[in-house]
Scaffold this motif. Structure first.
Motif, mmCIF file in Angstrom:
data_model
loop_
_atom_site.group_PDB
_atom_site.id
_atom_site.type_symbol
_atom_site.label_atom_id
_atom_site.label_comp_id
_atom_site.label_asym_id
_atom_site.label_seq_id
_atom_site.Cartn_x
_atom_site.Cartn_y
_atom_site.Cartn_z
ATOM 1 N N VAL A 178 0.862 -1.183 0.000
ATOM 2 C CA VAL A 178 0.000 0.000 0.000
ATOM 3 C C VAL A 178 0.898 1.232 0.000
ATOM 4 O O VAL A 178 1.669 1.455 0.936
ATOM 5 N N ASN A 179 0.819 2.009 -1.053
ATOM 6 C CA ASN A 179 1.737 3.141 -1.211
ATOM 7 C C ASN A 179 1.024 4.485 -1.277
ATOM 8 O O ASN A 179 1.636 5.492 -1.619
ATOM 9 N N SER A 180 -0.266 4.518 -0.984
ATOM 10 C CA SER A 180 -1.025 5.755 -1.121
ATOM 11 C C SER A 180 -0.734 6.755 -0.008
ATOM 12 O O SER A 180 -1.013 7.937 -0.145
ATOM 13 N N ILE A 181 -0.163 6.281 1.091
ATOM 14 C CA ILE A 181 0.139 7.132 2.244
ATOM 15 C C ILE A 181 1.624 7.016 2.545
ATOM 16 O O ILE A 181 2.177 5.910 2.501
ATOM 17 N N PRO A 182 2.307 8.122 2.845
ATOM 18 C CA PRO A 182 3.737 8.042 3.165
ATOM 19 C C PRO A 182 4.006 7.059 4.310
ATOM 20 O O PRO A 182 3.225 6.957 5.250
ATOM 21 N N LEU A 183 5.123 6.356 4.208
ATOM 22 C CA LEU A 183 5.469 5.332 5.191
ATOM 23 C C LEU A 183 5.519 5.888 6.609
ATOM 24 O O LEU A 183 4.973 5.295 7.545
ATOM 25 N N TRP A 184 6.155 7.045 6.778
ATOM 26 C CA TRP A 184 6.298 7.622 8.123
ATOM 27 C C TRP A 184 4.934 7.940 8.736
ATOM 28 O O TRP A 184 4.743 7.786 9.950
ATOM 29 N N ASP A 185 3.986 8.348 7.880
ATOM 30 C CA ASP A 185 2.666 8.720 8.381
ATOM 31 C C ASP A 185 1.872 7.481 8.799
ATOM 32 O O ASP A 185 1.150 7.489 9.807
ATOM 33 N N MET A 186 2.006 6.389 8.037
ATOM 34 C CA MET A 186 1.341 5.153 8.428
ATOM 35 C C MET A 186 1.916 4.617 9.736
ATOM 36 O O MET A 186 1.184 4.107 10.584
ATOM 37 N N ILE A 187 3.233 4.750 9.892
ATOM 38 C CA ILE A 187 3.871 4.263 11.125
ATOM 39 C C ILE A 187 3.366 5.042 12.333
ATOM 40 O O ILE A 187 3.007 4.463 13.363
ATOM 41 N N LEU A 188 3.321 6.368 12.216
ATOM 42 C CA LEU A 188 2.890 7.196 13.348
ATOM 43 C C LEU A 188 1.386 7.146 13.567
ATOM 44 O O LEU A 188 0.909 6.961 14.685
ATOM 45 N N SER A 189 0.623 7.313 12.480
ATOM 46 C CA SER A 189 -0.829 7.418 12.611
ATOM 47 C C SER A 189 -1.501 6.075 12.847
ATOM 48 O O SER A 189 -2.513 6.001 13.547
ATOM 49 N N TYR A 190 -0.976 5.025 12.244
ATOM 50 C CA TYR A 190 -1.639 3.725 12.322
ATOM 51 C C TYR A 190 -0.994 2.784 13.335
ATOM 52 O O TYR A 190 -1.676 2.211 14.182
ATOM 53 N N PHE A 191 0.324 2.613 13.240
ATOM 54 C CA PHE A 191 0.960 1.629 14.119
ATOM 55 C C PHE A 191 1.097 2.129 15.554
ATOM 56 O O PHE A 191 0.636 1.495 16.495
ATOM 57 N N PHE A 192 1.756 3.265 15.736
ATOM 58 C CA PHE A 192 1.956 3.789 17.087
ATOM 59 C C PHE A 192 0.748 4.550 17.615
ATOM 60 O O PHE A 192 0.443 4.494 18.799
ATOM 61 N N GLY A 193 0.068 5.259 16.729
ATOM 62 C CA GLY A 193 -0.990 6.146 17.183
ATOM 63 C C GLY A 193 -2.380 5.562 17.224
ATOM 64 O O GLY A 193 -3.103 5.712 18.207
ATOM 65 N N GLY A 243 0.551 -5.384 6.795
ATOM 66 C CA GLY A 243 -0.646 -4.791 7.371
ATOM 67 C C GLY A 243 -0.453 -3.426 7.987
ATOM 68 O O GLY A 243 -1.239 -3.008 8.838
ATOM 69 N N LEU A 244 0.587 -2.706 7.543
ATOM 70 C CA LEU A 244 0.864 -1.412 8.160
ATOM 71 C C LEU A 244 -0.282 -0.427 7.967
ATOM 72 O O LEU A 244 -0.580 0.372 8.861
ATOM 73 N N HIS A 245 -0.953 -0.498 6.824
ATOM 74 C CA HIS A 245 -2.049 0.446 6.550
ATOM 75 C C HIS A 245 -3.287 0.161 7.403
ATOM 76 O O HIS A 245 -4.190 0.987 7.487
ATOM 77 N N THR A 246 -3.330 -1.016 8.039
ATOM 78 C CA THR A 246 -4.438 -1.318 8.968
ATOM 79 C C THR A 246 -3.908 -1.730 10.334
ATOM 80 O O THR A 246 -4.572 -2.441 11.077
#
Length: 424
Positions: free
Chosen positions: A265-280, A358-361
């Motif tokens: 899934v490349n529609s969202i920057p990697l750093w943003d998925m990590i912060l917004s989805y994984f950690f946040g 599954g980073l995007h979810t």
């Protein structure tokens, strides 16, 4: 009293509330989460709708999980567990998949999450030995996380994984504190249970074994540890292969298929998925997106997903959260119990952030690690117990974070109910 009876009673004391304050905490969350889950189950169909197999809200696969336990390559043994969950819920609802069925499913989840929070409290009180008011504050903090709120009424693998992982962390910490080894039977049971719900988590069961006393200095102890790990793996593999009728080639094809599906899934920057989805996303609800879905059989429905954060405030919240965890880790680097928690956390970081599975979810995977936050905060507070100024600073930061967490998640849950009122 026989040895077996004593061990059985000790096990019950570990799993269930064993003191008055633990019972009060359990009942408190049982009532709060129970009211939330009961209301949703009775008034809405989103917890279980036979027409909707997946993704009604936040990518949870409610119907699919309840009916099949989920895909065998990721959740190899959960089929057996959910078969009995389904039977018990149907027994409660007289064989109908109606509101009573949803009510039972919600309460099973409620009990599991409430017991998980009790396990975290026991760890904070008995292992870290924090003052009571700090223990209560930290579990209220945990109880307000987006993951614990959602899992409290969601029939999912992650709900029960949360319980098993918090239970195992507390149990293994007790063993290591008393300089005891984790018995082979216990390791097998936890390995099958935790790995059976999500296969990658079985590695976490072996981490505390590496921290047993003198395990790398004594060949006998090392050999015993290796035997326990190998025995656990053999038992797990045999049950796994039996689950798929020993058609092991399906594991590789299906695993590769799932990896390709959930990692590109490349529609969202990697750093943003990590912060917004994984950690946040597991702690602090972000903005929501309503999507159009279908069940591949002609039925169309609406789904709810989390968006990335749109304001700088949530990013600051998550940055402070991670800074406190890292501070705790470096401050307690020589503490083997803190190391166990962080190594377990790092495994999830590698799987979801580095391998991008599954980073995007990844906001749905919180049951695998979200309890690490209050436990590492507990170790941080404990390391400054003789430093009043630092302790006051930490508590002030936690209070500000808690106030923001409560406000944000309350408002987001009101948006969730607006979604339910419109579509379910």
């Amino acid at each position: 009293m026989s040895t077996f009876k004593k061990k059985f009673i000790d096990l019950l004391k570990i799993i269930f509330p064993s003191t008055g304050i633990e019972l009060i905490i359990f009942l408190f969350f049982l009532v709060v989460y129970g009211y939330l889950g009961s209301y949703i189950a009775i008034h809405y169909k989103i917890i279980f709708d036979s027409r909707i197999p997946w993704d009604a809200y936040f990518s949870f696969d409610n119907k699919s999980i309840v009916m099949t336990g989920g895909s065998f390559e990721r959740h190899p043994l959960s089929y057996y567990f959910f078969k009995y969950v389904r039977k018990l819920a149907l027994l409660f609802s007289d064989g109908k998949m109606d509101g009573n069925f949803r009510f039972a499913l919600a309460w099973f989840s409620n009990i599991a999450v409430s017991l998980s929070i009790v396990q975290v409290f026991k760890y904070l009180k008995n292992i870290i030995q924090l003052p009571l008011f700090i223990c209560i504050f930290l579990i209220l903090f945990l109880g307000s996380f987006s993951t614990t709120i959602l899992l409290s009424f969601t029939p999912e693998n992650f709900t029960y994984t949360l319980l098993l992982l918090t239970l195992f962390n507390y149990y293994s910490a007790l063993k290591l504190r008393n300089e005891e080894k984790i018995p082979a039977l216990a390791l097998v049971v936890y390995g099958i249970g935790i790995g059976g719900f999500t296969i990658t988590n079985i590695v976490k069961v072996f981490i505390p074994v590496a921290f047993e006393k003198n395990i790398f200095k004594n060949w006998k102890k090392f050999g015993n540890a290796a035997f326990r790990i190998i025995l656990t793996c053999i038992c797990f593999i045999l049950l796994y292969l039996n689950r798929i009728d020993f058609k092991y080639e399906n594991i590789f094809s299906k695993t590769n298929e799932q990896y390709e599906k959930f990692s590109n899934v490349n529609s969202i920057p990697l750093w943003d998925m990590i912060l917004s989805y994984f950690f946040g996303g597991n702690v602090l609800f972000s903005n929501f997106i309503i999507t159009d879905r279908n069940n591949m059989q002609g039925y169309e429905y609406k789904g709810l997903l989390m968006d990335v954060y749109l304001s700088w405030v949530p990013y600051l919240f998550i940055a402070v959260l991670l800074a406190l965890v890292l501070w705790s880790y470096f401050k307690n680097f020589r503490n083997k119990l803190a190391q166990i928690l962080m190594i377990s956390f790092i495994i999830d970081i590698v799987i979801h952030c580095i391998m991008r599975f599954g980073l995007h979810t990844s906001f749905i995977y919180g049951g695998h690690f979200v309890f690490i936050y209050p436990l590492m905060f507990g170790w941080l507070i404990n390391s400054y117990k003789n430093s009043p100024k630092t302790l006051s600073f930490l508590m002030a930061v936690f209070c500000i974070m808690f106030a923001y967490l409560l406000t944000n998640n309350y408002l987001r849950m009101s948006e969730f109910f607006s979604f339910l009122n419109r579509y379910y």
